[in-house]
Write an enzyme that holds these catalytic residues in place. Structure first.
Site, PDB file in Angstrom:
ATOM      1  N   LYS B 107      49.169  39.117  43.834  1.00 31.23           N
ATOM      2  CA  LYS B 107      48.925  40.251  44.745  1.00 31.23           C
ATOM      3  C   LYS B 107      49.144  39.879  46.199  1.00 31.23           C
ATOM      4  O   LYS B 107      49.663  40.676  46.975  1.00 31.23           O
ATOM      5  CB  LYS B 107      47.539  40.820  44.540  1.00 31.23           C
ATOM      6  CG  LYS B 107      46.437  39.810  44.691  1.00 31.23           C
ATOM      7  CD  LYS B 107      45.319  40.019  43.708  1.00 31.23           C
ATOM      8  CE  LYS B 107      45.378  38.961  42.652  1.00 31.23           C
ATOM      9  NZ  LYS B 107      44.402  39.030  41.593  1.00 31.23           N
ATOM     10  N   VAL B 134      47.534  44.259  40.476  1.00 34.78           N
ATOM     11  CA  VAL B 134      46.539  45.240  40.918  1.00 34.78           C
ATOM     12  C   VAL B 134      45.655  45.667  39.750  1.00 34.78           C
ATOM     13  O   VAL B 134      46.142  46.200  38.753  1.00 34.78           O
ATOM     14  CB  VAL B 134      47.211  46.483  41.530  1.00 34.78           C
ATOM     15  CG1 VAL B 134      46.148  47.499  41.975  1.00 34.78           C
ATOM     16  CG2 VAL B 134      48.116  46.105  42.688  1.00 34.78           C
ATOM     17  N   GLY B 189      31.459  30.776  38.566  1.00 29.77           N
ATOM     18  CA  GLY B 189      32.916  30.649  38.683  1.00 29.77           C
ATOM     19  C   GLY B 189      33.617  31.962  38.953  1.00 29.77           C
ATOM     20  O   GLY B 189      34.819  32.101  38.746  1.00 29.77           O
ATOM     21  N   GLU B 192      36.729  33.135  44.206  1.00 29.82           N
ATOM     22  CA  GLU B 192      37.923  32.370  44.550  1.00 29.82           C
ATOM     23  C   GLU B 192      37.493  31.101  45.298  1.00 29.82           C
ATOM     24  O   GLU B 192      36.387  31.024  45.844  1.00 29.82           O
ATOM     25  CB  GLU B 192      38.825  33.193  45.487  1.00 29.82           C
ATOM     26  CG  GLU B 192      39.263  34.526  44.941  1.00 29.82           C
ATOM     27  CD  GLU B 192      40.617  34.467  44.243  1.00 29.82           C
ATOM     28  OE1 GLU B 192      41.239  33.386  44.245  1.00 29.82           O
ATOM     29  OE2 GLU B 192      41.029  35.486  43.681  1.00 29.82           O
ATOM     30  N   LYS B 207      45.615  44.572  47.159  1.00 27.15           N
ATOM     31  CA  LYS B 207      45.920  45.539  46.107  1.00 27.15           C
ATOM     32  C   LYS B 207      46.086  46.936  46.697  1.00 27.15           C
ATOM     33  O   LYS B 207      47.006  47.681  46.333  1.00 27.15           O
ATOM     34  CB  LYS B 207      44.794  45.514  45.068  1.00 27.15           C
ATOM     35  CG  LYS B 207      44.656  44.150  44.385  1.00 27.15           C
ATOM     36  CD  LYS B 207      43.347  44.018  43.605  1.00 27.15           C
ATOM     37  CE  LYS B 207      43.209  42.617  42.992  1.00 27.15           C
ATOM     38  NZ  LYS B 207      41.849  42.370  42.454  1.00 27.15           N
ATOM     39  N   GLY B 304      40.380  38.465  34.289  1.00 33.96           N
ATOM     40  CA  GLY B 304      40.145  37.783  33.026  1.00 33.96           C
ATOM     41  C   GLY B 304      41.444  37.540  32.288  1.00 33.96           C
ATOM     42  O   GLY B 304      42.452  38.205  32.518  1.00 33.96           O
TER      43      GLY B 304
END
Lengths: 429, 429
Positions: B107, B134, B189, B192, B207, B304
């Site tokens: 992105k 996105v 986790g 980023e 996005k 994910g």
């Protein structure tokens, strides 16, 4: 810029008029997005003199859709006549044989003759697109054939008849019985000429059968859909279900199981706070579950001029762009025969009954359920009215439809029932 | 059946591994849907020795993505390295020049260099696809470029950073302050490496800028997005907003106005019972409004392995099928410069402040708002705590951001404020 894509539009009802308006309104936008202009050559409808909310003066008029479908100056035949036989089907076949691509919004035709038409189209190197046939403006056909192409689809669920959802939500909000709201809907023009198409679940089942084919790579098998309409949904059940935290929706579910393809359309309970439970009025929703993507939910207007015309236009732009995909996402000749299976996937069930106000009545009912292997999650007994009938609600733990059918069949033998029990599936979301 | 489509995959993190698994699991399904087999020729990642949850033994290993991108036996270069500069960008350019099509989930790269890359690709007759960039598994790029091609888009809104939505919904459900939940998210986790990408709203704004381009036919203009992250959202505001029937979401909104393109990413109030309000945890939602289709809502997992790999696969299947569309839905050379505009579209606003417990305090505040032309829809004054500070909540009628800014600037002059007032936009849904 390439040559224009020239449309012949048959059928100028709500949707046809909507398509004409978009083509006229968005000349530059459509050209930019399609890489070429999109124009209308000719139109056809039963009554040329009817007053329509669109300027048709720039188009030729064809009295006969068959002639329109075969005109040399038409590239795409847009069939918006409707009906699963007769002129709609004949004109599409004529258009394909004359080398035209076809865009249609005709769910009944695709559900019943889609396989045969797809084989014909693919043998002739033509495409048929039908985004508008399922769930109006919701892009569910494209999502399933393209966006989820990397997924094994596990289940598709949908509320896909806005009229039924209008009736059910209106019954609840106004506390009115089915018959009254049905009559309201008729007067508002929400019902098909043959209202059983809507309230009998037929229209929604056409859509479900189409989605099954795309989801599982099987031939459309509309006849195998287990269909139950909303006619027997009572305001009592709507209110009692609400008490337990549920809404009643006419829900279509299709899933491939070890025993075969289960397709069912029936009034189901869904949690009131789920996306499906919160759906009001004519809005549609489709839920797709894939082995990679998880659950995807799409929501939008399921009918009406603008939304349906929007879906028709997406098919037209796709053809204008030169995109040519198989009708059901993979070659029709390779689609397998669906092995139809009666619903066997377990679920919780809602059972409502009225008992005679006798000692031990509830124990007798509980014993029947227990013998059938059904365990009770929640039970509510309400105070009896003047007629000595005691309303009882039961929500079961997950069990099989067979066990429920068996128990319902045995319940009258208790001798304590007053009237017929009602059972509704609680679909797992 | 045609020749296989051969992939070269650079980057074997969560998404890359997910793509490998789908290609291995769904060999027949992908071939049926693509009209040709989809195979992997070679892969590349920083660490060949790392233990990965996928069998890579059948593929060549390339240490250098630049080499992978240019291999003769690769048709599509799948860039899953990430980062808006450096090897991701260089290798995509190399792949395009070597005659490869490109699929990416990047992105930041598309938001910052998308225009330049699209022009390059289109000049070379190649395609770049980025569905996964996105909203993860939600097919928003295809929906906007294809399904809504017949619509003038009026507004796009979205909750497109799952981490932020997780933090906000967790703060509410657990009653915990931002800092605590931020730390939880880090340990899980979810964040980023540079967490400001998430909580600062940068990732979601990448996005949003991409969606703006597709919606309005303008060049991606990430720098023009007005960005505010969730760092200043307090548990107080979450609780007070809930009192008034709202949820706080990090909401991106883009709309074309007479003054230009408004793009904003900020914590907003939305009705608790709206689809956006009900969004829990990491789920994403995008709402698109078109002049024909009305409002379409798409909901699904925004991140994910499975969902993101599903989106990458849809791009790969599209290329395998021979579909070749312009990168942003229309030729990049024809995209207009966006005329950026500061937010001026009116909305209702939520204002929270603490007043000193003095007679006439509230009157002074109301007078400032009145002078600024702001009328009050609802107001709540809570009992004061031990510190003599009186919490006051105001929900205004629709007003302009300028009027709100003006009033907030003047409020301290009343001399009755204790601390800084907080204002949040209530986006019209």
């Amino acid at each position: 810029m390439s040559a224009p894509l020239r449309l012949g539009i048959a059928g100028l009802g709500t949707v046809g008029t909507g398509v004409v308006k978009i083509v006229q309104k968005h000349v530059e936008l459509l050209a930019a997005r399609s890489g070429r202009p999109v124009t209308i050559t000719a139109v056809s409808a039963r009554d040329q003199m009817k007053n329509r909310d669109a300027d048709l003066s720039g188009f030729d008029w064809e009295a006969d859709p068959m002639v329109l479908a075969c005109r040399d100056d038409v590239d795409v035949y847009v069939e918006l006549i409707g009906g699963d036989e007769g002129i709609a089907k004949d004109s599409i076949e004529a258009a394909l044989r004359a080398g035209k691509d076809v865009v249609t919004a005709n769910k009944a035709l695709v559900a019943i003759h889609g396989q045969e038409l797809a084989v014909l189209a693919e043998s002739l190197g033509r495409v048929i697109r039908f985004e508008a046939a399922v769930a109006g403006g919701i892009p569910i056909i494209k999502t399933m054939t393209e966006s989820l192409a990397g997924n094994g689809i596990t289940r598709v669920m949908g509320v896909m008849n806005g009229t039924c959802n209008y009736i059910l939500t209106r019954m609840e909000s106004a506390g009115l019985p089915y018959e009254t709201v049905f009559e309201e809907a008729r007067q508002l023009g929400y019902l098909e000429a043959d209202p059983t198409l809507d309230v009998g679940g037929i229209d929604a089942s056409h859509k479900l059968a189409i989605l099954s084919s795309i989801a599982f790579g099987t031939k459309v098998d509309f006849d195998a859909v287990e269909i139950e309409g909303i006619e027997r949904v009572s305001i009592d059940d709507i209110n009692r279900a609400a008490d337990m935290g549920y809404k009643i929706k006419l829900l279509g579910v299709t899933q491939m199981t070890g025993r075969g393809l289960e397709q069912r359309m029936s009034p189901c309970l869904v949690p009131a706070d789920s996306p499906l439970g919160q759906l009001q009025g004519g809005t549609n929703m489709v839920v797709v579950e894939g082995d990679s993507v998880g659950q995807i939910v799409l929501r939008g207007a399921g009918a009406g001029e603008g939304p349906t015309a929007s879906a028709v236009m997406s098919d037209i732009v796709e053809i204008a762009r030169g995109v040519r995909l198989p009708v059901f996402g993979q070659p029709a000749s390779g689609l397998r025969n669906a092995q139809p299976a009666r619903t066997a996937v377990p679920a919780a069930y809602y059972i409502r009954m009225e008992l005679q106000d006798k000692p031990g009545a509830l124990a007798k009912v509980a014993s029947i359920l227990g013998d059938a292997g059904i365990s009770i999650d929640r039970m509510r007994q309400y105070g009896h009215g003047e007629d000595d009938r005691v309303p009882v609600l039961i929500v079961t733990h997950r069990t099989t439809p067979d066990a429920i059918d068996h128990a319902i069949e045995l319940l009258p033998r208790t001798g304590v029932l007053a009237g017929e029990p009602v059972e509704l599936r609680i679909e797992d979301l």
